[in-house]
Write an enzyme that holds these catalytic residues in place. Sequence first.
Site, PDB file in Angstrom:
ATOM      1  N   ARG A 149       0.871  -1.171   0.000  1.00  0.00           N
ATOM      2  CA  ARG A 149       0.000   0.000   0.000  1.00  0.00           C
ATOM      3  C   ARG A 149       0.914   1.228   0.000  1.00  0.00           C
ATOM      4  NH1 ARG A 149      -2.150  -3.439   4.154  1.00  0.00           N
ATOM      5  NH2 ARG A 149      -4.220  -4.243   3.620  1.00  0.00           N
ATOM      6  N   LYS A 173      -2.032  -2.162   8.036  1.00  0.00           N
ATOM      7  CA  LYS A 173      -3.179  -1.606   8.758  1.00  0.00           C
ATOM      8  C   LYS A 173      -3.238  -2.161  10.169  1.00  0.00           C
ATOM      9  CE  LYS A 173      -6.218  -0.651   4.802  1.00  0.00           C
ATOM     10  NZ  LYS A 173      -7.519  -0.952   4.170  1.00  0.00           N
ATOM     11  N   HIS A 245      -1.875   2.091  -6.037  1.00  0.00           N
ATOM     12  CA  HIS A 245      -2.613   0.853  -5.749  1.00  0.00           C
ATOM     13  C   HIS A 245      -2.692  -0.059  -6.968  1.00  0.00           C
ATOM     14  CE1 HIS A 245      -4.428  -0.432  -2.033  1.00  0.00           C
ATOM     15  NE2 HIS A 245      -5.353  -1.075  -2.686  1.00  0.00           N
ATOM     16  N   ARG A 248      -0.139  -2.613  -6.738  1.00  0.00           N
ATOM     17  CA  ARG A 248      -0.537  -3.656  -5.771  1.00  0.00           C
ATOM     18  C   ARG A 248      -1.500  -4.646  -6.429  1.00  0.00           C
ATOM     19  NH1 ARG A 248      -1.121  -4.726  -0.145  1.00  0.00           N
ATOM     20  NH2 ARG A 248      -3.263  -5.053   0.558  1.00  0.00           N
ATOM     21  N   HIS A 271      -4.139  -9.070   3.761  1.00  0.00           N
ATOM     22  CA  HIS A 271      -5.602  -9.080   3.832  1.00  0.00           C
ATOM     23  C   HIS A 271      -6.058  -9.921   5.022  1.00  0.00           C
ATOM     24  CE1 HIS A 271      -6.163  -8.226  -0.754  1.00  0.00           C
ATOM     25  NE2 HIS A 271      -5.999  -7.134  -0.049  1.00  0.00           N
ATOM     26  N   TYR A 280      -8.785 -11.154  -7.143  1.00  0.00           N
ATOM     27  CA  TYR A 280      -7.675 -11.231  -8.087  1.00  0.00           C
ATOM     28  C   TYR A 280      -7.695 -12.504  -8.940  1.00  0.00           C
ATOM     29  CZ  TYR A 280      -5.969  -7.351  -5.395  1.00  0.00           C
ATOM     30  OH  TYR A 280      -5.868  -6.136  -4.777  1.00  0.00           O
TER      31      TYR A 280
END
Length: 299
Positions: A149, A173, A245, A248, A271, A280
């Site tokens: 990110r 995150k 992004h 990514r 994730h 994806y």
Amino acid sequence: MEWQQAIKGFKSYLKLEKSMSANSIQAYSRDIDKLKQFSESQEVIIKPIAISLADLRRFLTWLSELGMLPTSQARILSGIKAFYKYLLMEDEIKIDPSELLESPKTRRKLPDTLSMLDIDNLINAIDLSKPDGARNKAILEVLYSCGLRVSELTELRISNLYLDIEFIKVVGKGSKERLVPIGGSATKALKIWLDEVRVHILIKKGEEDLVFLNRRGTRLSRVYIFMLIKDLAEVIGLKKKISPHTFRHSFATHLVEGGADLRAVQEMLGHESITTTEIYTHLDRDYLKSTIIQYHPRS
């Protein structure tokens, strides 16, 4: 409890209990502020602890009438649910009014991706004769090689680089850490930046451990990374609308397309849910469909 008091407490909870980044806290605050604006637009202002399920349904209708897309409404609703979970935990309310609130139906948009040729062209468009050329090349190589990110890139630390074993430690995150492999091209570009260019920069106190710095020796902004990629896309005449992004997305898509295990890709992307990673697989489906049409005897 008034709105300002509730929002202030919620922000403290997100920072101290959930360890969220400043950007995430700001996004959640904006979500609650919209609900506050809605409550203040009513004939009688509704306090946060008095909001009902019916009020929240009217709030979603209000957002829709303002022209807000279902995807944006769903994101705001996520913030609202977190807010009322906090109030419930603090015993400010006895029943969570958002618990039975359904999200607006949204179509999951497949992310744009770059081809290997696109990525090569973007990297080759960097002017390496300029002082920031080596740094910018390292930025793009790391974005694509590690699927970071943009905030993870700008916060990347030298102390978290393990280039001798081809891994980097990423703080994602919620301050969650993960180890991500780094490829040879990215490692080479990083070493050139660190060993030949960055060593000559006068670094501001407190920024010594950051990998990517500007000429003044301070950290790069997220906006700079966006503008860098936008400018390079214009140089090569790339018509796609891309951002950090996009690298990514491309990292994940190319891995899945090449046969990588979804759980491994999930770990590398950081994730929490495998369903986020499953987006994806879209290129794999296209490939499987064409293979079946071509080879299956009953097609």
